[in-house]
Design a protein around this motif. Structure first.
Motif, PDB file in Angstrom:
ATOM      1  N   TYR A 375       0.826  -1.205   0.000  1.00 54.53           N
ATOM      2  CA  TYR A 375       0.000   0.000   0.000  1.00 54.53           C
ATOM      3  C   TYR A 375       0.865   1.261   0.000  1.00 54.53           C
ATOM      4  O   TYR A 375       0.551   2.240  -0.685  1.00 54.53           O
ATOM      5  N   GLN A 376       1.943   1.243   0.765  1.00 58.11           N
ATOM      6  CA  GLN A 376       2.834   2.413   0.805  1.00 58.11           C
ATOM      7  C   GLN A 376       3.458   2.662  -0.566  1.00 58.11           C
ATOM      8  O   GLN A 376       3.510   3.793  -1.054  1.00 58.11           O
ATOM      9  N   ALA A 377       3.938   1.562  -1.205  1.00 59.62           N
ATOM     10  CA  ALA A 377       4.559   1.685  -2.533  1.00 59.62           C
ATOM     11  C   ALA A 377       3.542   2.177  -3.554  1.00 59.62           C
ATOM     12  O   ALA A 377       3.846   3.040  -4.394  1.00 59.62           O
ATOM     13  N   LEU A 381       3.475   5.658  -5.834  1.00 55.86           N
ATOM     14  CA  LEU A 381       3.373   5.594  -7.287  1.00 55.86           C
ATOM     15  C   LEU A 381       2.179   6.388  -7.801  1.00 55.86           C
ATOM     16  O   LEU A 381       2.243   7.015  -8.864  1.00 55.86           O
ATOM     17  N   ILE A 382       1.099   6.373  -7.039  1.00 57.87           N
ATOM     18  CA  ILE A 382      -0.126   7.070  -7.445  1.00 57.87           C
ATOM     19  C   ILE A 382       0.156   8.533  -7.779  1.00 57.87           C
ATOM     20  O   ILE A 382      -0.431   9.103  -8.709  1.00 57.87           O
ATOM     21  N   LYS A 383       1.087   9.140  -7.045  1.00 59.05           N
ATOM     22  CA  LYS A 383       1.410  10.557  -7.262  1.00 59.05           C
ATOM     23  C   LYS A 383       2.012  10.803  -8.649  1.00 59.05           C
ATOM     24  O   LYS A 383       1.977  11.922  -9.166  1.00 59.05           O
ATOM     25  N   GLU A 396       3.627  -0.159 -18.900  1.00 62.73           N
ATOM     26  CA  GLU A 396       4.954  -0.144 -19.524  1.00 62.73           C
ATOM     27  C   GLU A 396       5.842   0.936 -18.912  1.00 62.73           C
ATOM     28  O   GLU A 396       7.059   0.776 -18.817  1.00 62.73           O
ATOM     29  N   GLN A 397       5.229   2.014 -18.462  1.00 66.44           N
ATOM     30  CA  GLN A 397       5.992   3.139 -17.905  1.00 66.44           C
ATOM     31  C   GLN A 397       6.343   2.950 -16.434  1.00 66.44           C
ATOM     32  O   GLN A 397       7.416   3.352 -15.991  1.00 66.44           O
ATOM     33  N   PHE A 398       5.416   2.344 -15.686  1.00 71.61           N
ATOM     34  CA  PHE A 398       5.583   2.267 -14.226  1.00 71.61           C
ATOM     35  C   PHE A 398       5.394   0.831 -13.746  1.00 71.61           C
ATOM     36  O   PHE A 398       4.363   0.215 -14.026  1.00 71.61           O
ATOM     37  N   ASN A 399       6.374   0.321 -13.015  1.00 71.90           N
ATOM     38  CA  ASN A 399       6.235  -0.997 -12.398  1.00 71.90           C
ATOM     39  C   ASN A 399       5.123  -0.970 -11.343  1.00 71.90           C
ATOM     40  O   ASN A 399       4.974   0.011 -10.620  1.00 71.90           O
ATOM     41  N   ASN A 400       4.376  -2.064 -11.274  1.00 72.09           N
ATOM     42  CA  ASN A 400       3.310  -2.233 -10.261  1.00 72.09           C
ATOM     43  C   ASN A 400       2.188  -1.209 -10.383  1.00 72.09           C
ATOM     44  O   ASN A 400       1.445  -0.981  -9.423  1.00 72.09           O
ATOM     45  N   ALA A 404      -1.404  -0.258  -8.145  1.00 73.30           N
ATOM     46  CA  ALA A 404      -1.706   1.107  -7.708  1.00 73.30           C
ATOM     47  C   ALA A 404      -3.099   1.531  -8.187  1.00 73.30           C
ATOM     48  O   ALA A 404      -3.879   2.126  -7.429  1.00 73.30           O
ATOM     49  N   LEU A 405      -3.427   1.225  -9.442  1.00 73.59           N
ATOM     50  CA  LEU A 405      -4.744   1.567  -9.980  1.00 73.59           C
ATOM     51  C   LEU A 405      -5.844   0.786  -9.257  1.00 73.59           C
ATOM     52  O   LEU A 405      -6.929   1.314  -8.987  1.00 73.59           O
ATOM     53  N   SER A 406      -5.546  -0.468  -8.943  1.00 77.40           N
ATOM     54  CA  SER A 406      -6.516  -1.291  -8.228  1.00 77.40           C
ATOM     55  C   SER A 406      -6.805  -0.733  -6.844  1.00 77.40           C
ATOM     56  O   SER A 406      -7.962  -0.670  -6.401  1.00 77.40           O
ATOM     57  N   ILE A 407      -5.762  -0.311  -6.152  1.00 79.06           N
ATOM     58  CA  ILE A 407      -5.933   0.279  -4.813  1.00 79.06           C
ATOM     59  C   ILE A 407      -6.719   1.588  -4.899  1.00 79.06           C
ATOM     60  O   ILE A 407      -7.601   1.854  -4.072  1.00 79.06           O
ATOM     61  N   LEU A 408      -6.421   2.391  -5.910  1.00 79.56           N
ATOM     62  CA  LEU A 408      -7.189   3.622  -6.113  1.00 79.56           C
ATOM     63  C   LEU A 408      -8.677   3.308  -6.321  1.00 79.56           C
ATOM     64  O   LEU A 408      -9.551   3.994  -5.785  1.00 79.56           O
ATOM     65  N   HIS A 409      -8.949   2.272  -7.097  1.00 81.02           N
ATOM     66  CA  HIS A 409     -10.338   1.870  -7.339  1.00 81.02           C
ATOM     67  C   HIS A 409     -11.004   1.423  -6.042  1.00 81.02           C
ATOM     68  O   HIS A 409     -12.150   1.781  -5.752  1.00 81.02           O
TER      69      HIS A 409
END
Length: 484
Positions: A375-377, A381-383, A396-400, A404-409
């Motif tokens: 969650y911290q990582a 990344l969300i930023k 392709e641009q960002f690992n994981n 991050a998108l799933s957690i935002l959802h």
């Protein structure tokens, strides 16, 4: 009269395919719901006959029903049974040969299949989606089997689950006018929180709910506390020795645990074998066959074993280590006693302080710390993520970035415009990490509770108890309340 005649045809098909004269409640109501293209949420105990509830409506319609399933072993079991009955079902997964995948997708294009089993990731892969979304491919329904996996895994382990709610609306735009697609979620375990998440993520429309109690009056529940690794082994031997000629299952939490425990039991002259998702398909099939035919009385297995495997005379289930979640626990103990005959479940735990025997506490702390790090990582990344984008480009641009998108959802801060395009919204975040910690804490409370274990489970899963239900009479707390 017309409706009565049509329903008789449904029952005739049921008898012809599976050999049963009539449905068990509420199978008939669920089947009617799906035949009428209504959304549904179904919570039925293990062994309750869930698969027939979506297989029969799919077979009675022209067009395709997509069955989203979490495990290759589960898909293979169900499809093998259907194909042995000469029914138009198939599966696609990453372990198939390319030619097999192409042949199956060709059948989909030609509307030759009625049931297609696949994982969320496979459904959303480019080769599969490009075929599924073609206008002439008729899609009738989307079935989420083992729907609790969306809740357990959707945030950080299998983020594709969080995109499933955008599938229906996207497909309907690509299909002929008047197309209907029903969505139904099936699981053996979902507490009220999990039910709410499933309905929200899948965008279910006024779903009919079929919620059955997991209670089994023939299943005895026991927890035993041990203070050393040797004590854990001895407790297991004491439990299985008098039952070695009965069909059973031993659950361990990791592949390594399964392998090591099976090897140790073999040195103690027990005929057993380890089963987990790391084995090849042929090896898994052989173990399942040996166990089903009782050539091997019990298997040491991970949670991958048992989903979709139909065996009613399992007399015992042992947890060498406790599951982390109540939903896992009730799934696994629920594999015992499906024939209504007496069955018993044992869970072995190390003493809760962790002072003498810290294994379970360390295992749980590792899980919590790992979740916290993820969650911290993700929040860091969300930023960096663009406010709108395509998941493939962003990945392709960002690992994981998928996690991050799933957690935002999950936090209510992102919507999926379709299964591949997202939009981040400026909303206050809901704390989903707290939900995960709450679920782990709930399992701890169950292991330590002084009340009737069945009473605890039923309350946890949102079932109102009859006033007369104070003590089940067949758990360790009811039989001997002062013992641990």
């Amino acid at each position: 009269m017309q409706a009565s005649t049509e329903w008789q045809q449904v029952k005739t098909a049921f008898k012809k395919i599976w050999g049963y004269d009539d449905f068990r409640p509420p199978q008939g109501e669920i089947i009617k719901s799906l035949l009428d293209y209504k959304d549904a949420l179904i919570v039925m105990p293990t062994g309750g006959g869930k698969s027939i509830c979506f297989q029969l409506p799919a077979l009675l319609k022209t067009g395709l029903t997509l069955v989203i399933s979490p495990l290759v072993a589960l898909m293979e079991n169900q499809v093998q049974e259907l194909q042995e009955l000469k029914l138009p079902a198939a599966l696609i997964h990453s372990q198939l040969m390319p030619q097999q995948r192409r042949n199956t997708l060709r059948l989909v294009e030609q509307n030759q299949l009625r049931l297609l089993y696949l994982s969320p990731e496979t459904l959303l892969s480019s080769p599969v989606w490009s075929v599924i979304s073609q206008p002439q491919v008729q899609i009738n329904g989307l079935i989420l089997d083992e729907a609790h996996c969306l809740v357990q895994w959707g945030d950080t382990f299998r983020p594709a689950y969080r995109r499933l709610g955008a599938i229906r609306a996207t497909l309907l735009k690509l299909k002929p006018t008047g197309t209907k697609i029903a969505i139904a979620a099936f699981t053996a375990t979902a507490d009220p929180d999990a039910q709410a998440i499933i309905k929200q993520v899948l965008n279910l429309k006024n779903p009919q709910q079929f919620l059955l109690s997991p209670y089994r009056s023939n299943l005895e529940l026991n927890i035993k506390t041990v203070c050393t690794p040797r004590g854990r082994q001895q407790q297991l031997i004491q439990f299985i020795q008098p039952r070695k000629n009965q069909t059973g299952l031993i659950y361990a939490r990791t592949r390594k645990d399964c392998e090591q425990l099976a090897q140790w039991l073999q040195t103690q002259n027990y005929s057993t074998v380890a089963y987990h998702a790391g084995l090849g398909s042929d090896e898994r099939r052989k173990i399942e066959k040996d166990w089903l035919e009782e050539n091997v009385k019990f298997v040491v297995c991970s949670s991958a074993f048992g989903m979709g495997i139909n065996k009613s005379n399992v007399r015992w289930v042992a947890h060498f280590q406790a599951p982390f979640l109540l939903s896992e626990y009730i799934q696994e103990v629920g594999r015992a006693g499906r024939d209504g005959q007496p069955a018993i479940a044992l869970t072995i735990i190390s003493e809760p302080t962790g002072f003498f025997y810290p294994e379970d506490k360390q295992r749980q702390n590792y899980l919590k710390e790992n979740l916290q790090k993820q969650y911290q990582a993700a929040n860091q990344l969300i930023k960096k993520l663009p406010l709108r984008g395509n998941i493939e480009t962003v990945s392709e641009q960002f690992n994981n970035s998928e996690i991050a998108l799933s957690i935002l959802h999950a936090q209510g801060r992102l919507i999926w415009r379709d299964p591949f395009h997202y939009e981040i919204q400026s909303k206050p975040a809901k704390s989903t990490l707290d939900l995960n910690h709450k679920a782990i804490q709930q399992m701890n409370q169950y292991l330590k509770t002084r009340q009737c274990r069945w009473q605890f489970l039923l309350q946890a899963f949102g079932f109102n108890l009859d006033q007369s239900f104070k003590r089940c009479g067949h758990c360790d707390r009811c039989k001997s309340p002062q013992k641990s």
